[in-house]
Enzyme design. Structure first.
Site, PDB file in Angstrom:
ATOM      1  N   SER A 129     -83.282   8.552  99.929  1.00 47.45           N
ATOM      2  CA  SER A 129     -83.852   8.729  98.405  1.00 47.45           C
ATOM      3  C   SER A 129     -83.935   7.347  97.739  1.00 47.45           C
ATOM      4  CB  SER A 129     -82.774   9.257  97.484  1.00 47.45           C
ATOM      5  OG  SER A 129     -82.950   9.463  96.038  1.00 47.45           O
ATOM      6  N   TRP A 132     -87.102   5.976  99.247  1.00 44.15           N
ATOM      7  CA  TRP A 132     -88.532   7.076  98.938  1.00 44.15           C
ATOM      8  C   TRP A 132     -89.282   6.363  97.525  1.00 44.15           C
ATOM      9  CZ3 TRP A 132     -89.598   9.457  94.392  1.00 44.15           C
ATOM     10  CH2 TRP A 132     -90.803  10.618  94.509  1.00 44.15           C
ATOM     11  N   HIS A 133     -88.193   5.726  96.711  1.00 41.03           N
ATOM     12  CA  HIS A 133     -88.853   5.230  95.378  1.00 41.03           C
ATOM     13  C   HIS A 133     -89.477   4.103  95.600  1.00 41.03           C
ATOM     14  CE1 HIS A 133     -86.006   8.143  93.742  1.00 41.03           C
ATOM     15  NE2 HIS A 133     -86.719   8.098  92.884  1.00 41.03           N
ATOM     16  N   GLY A 134     -89.272   3.198  96.837  1.00 41.60           N
ATOM     17  CA  GLY A 134     -89.951   2.001  97.206  1.00 41.60           C
ATOM     18  C   GLY A 134     -89.096   1.120  98.480  1.00 41.60           C
TER      19      GLY A 134
END
Length: 280
Positions: A129, A132-134
């Site tokens: 997670s 996934w954001h960076g």
């Protein structure tokens, strides 16, 4: 219904998120110049900002979908009323959380396995997670912190975790306070995206108290919008229904809509930036 979602989402974005963003951006642009009290205050405002920004964006998307006959999933259910980190993730970014649960957590075995394997499964999901954001250590830290928070709760409460009540009591207030501050601290690496800055901010929060930097106009307008959104969410939490825009009285619905439009036009940041989650 579609117009109601668009209208309320616009208020959250333009009057609350973008207004608080002015203060947050000013503080985080000059971390070295501010004391720990100001940095803690800014982190709390960012916690509110990112919710108002993303929930507002989601509401507007849901509203546009309804106008086109498309029914999109509810994405936020008042997450900052959660009294555990586990409950927070049942209320926050539900579409993404559901995807991670169905396509990563369950295939790994979920919680139907040994305790060590469940701990590993939880850490894997929240690590993914974060990434996934960076692809940055700060996002990884944010994800791992939430994973560790959920693991700690499960080890502490065991099977009682699902039975914990949100009813007003001293224990629920303490759990809420701990959960909110945990989520708030975890948002710091998400916002600054630099581990060195995270160290500086956390260090100053605990060692460098002082007077809060004041931007009177920004804070006043932001706090008025916050009170409006808080009261609205509090009533929805108790009644599960919009108390104004979905009132059974037509005059209340129409008057509320007109007042919100006027409020947005008068006090909204109409030249604000894009939505925070557009970068993801």
């Amino acid at each position: 219904m579609g117009c109601v979602s668009i209208l309320w989402g616009g208020l959250m974005k333009l009057c609350l998120a973008d207004r608080l963003g002015i203060y947050v951006d000013a503080v985080y642009a000059n971390i070295a110049q501010h004391n720990g009290t100001t940095l803690l205050f800014a982190s709390i405002l960012y916690t509110i900002q990112i919710y108002a920004d993303f929930a507002g964006y989601s509401l507007m998307a849901i509203g546009c979908g309804k106008l086109l006959g498309i029914h999109l999933q509810t994405n936020f259910i008042r997450p900052y009323f959660a009294t555990t980190v586990t409950e927070f993730w049942r209320r926050w970014h539900i579409s993404l959380t559901t995807w991670f649960r169905d396509y990563i957590y369950f295939p790994l075995g979920g919680n139907r396995c040994s305790k060590p394997r469940w701990i590993l499964n939880t850490l894997i999901v929240f690590t993914v997670s974060g990434l996934w954001h960076g692809a940055a250590y700060a996002f990884l830290l944010w994800g791992v912190l939430h994973g560790l928070g959920m693991i700690a709760e499960r080890l502490l409460y065991g099977n009682r975790l699902k039975q914990l009540s949100n009813k007003f009591s001293l224990s629920s207030i303490i759990r809420w306070g701990v959960t909110f501050m945990f989520v708030n601290i975890a948002w710091i690496p998400f916002r600054v995206n630099d581990l060195n800055d995270v160290k500086v901010i956390i260090g100053k929060i605990f060692t460098d108290p002082g007077s809060i930097f004041i931007d009177a106009n920004t804070l006043l307008m932001g706090m008025i919008a916050f009170v409006i959104v808080f009261i609205h969410d509090f009533i929805e939490e108790k009644r599960d229904k919009d108390p104004l825009l979905l009132s059974k009285y037509r005059v209340v619905r129409y008057a509320s809509a007109v007042l919100i439009v006027c409020y947005i036009l008068a006090f909204g940041v109409l030249n604000g930036g894009s939505f925070i989650y557009f970068q993801f």
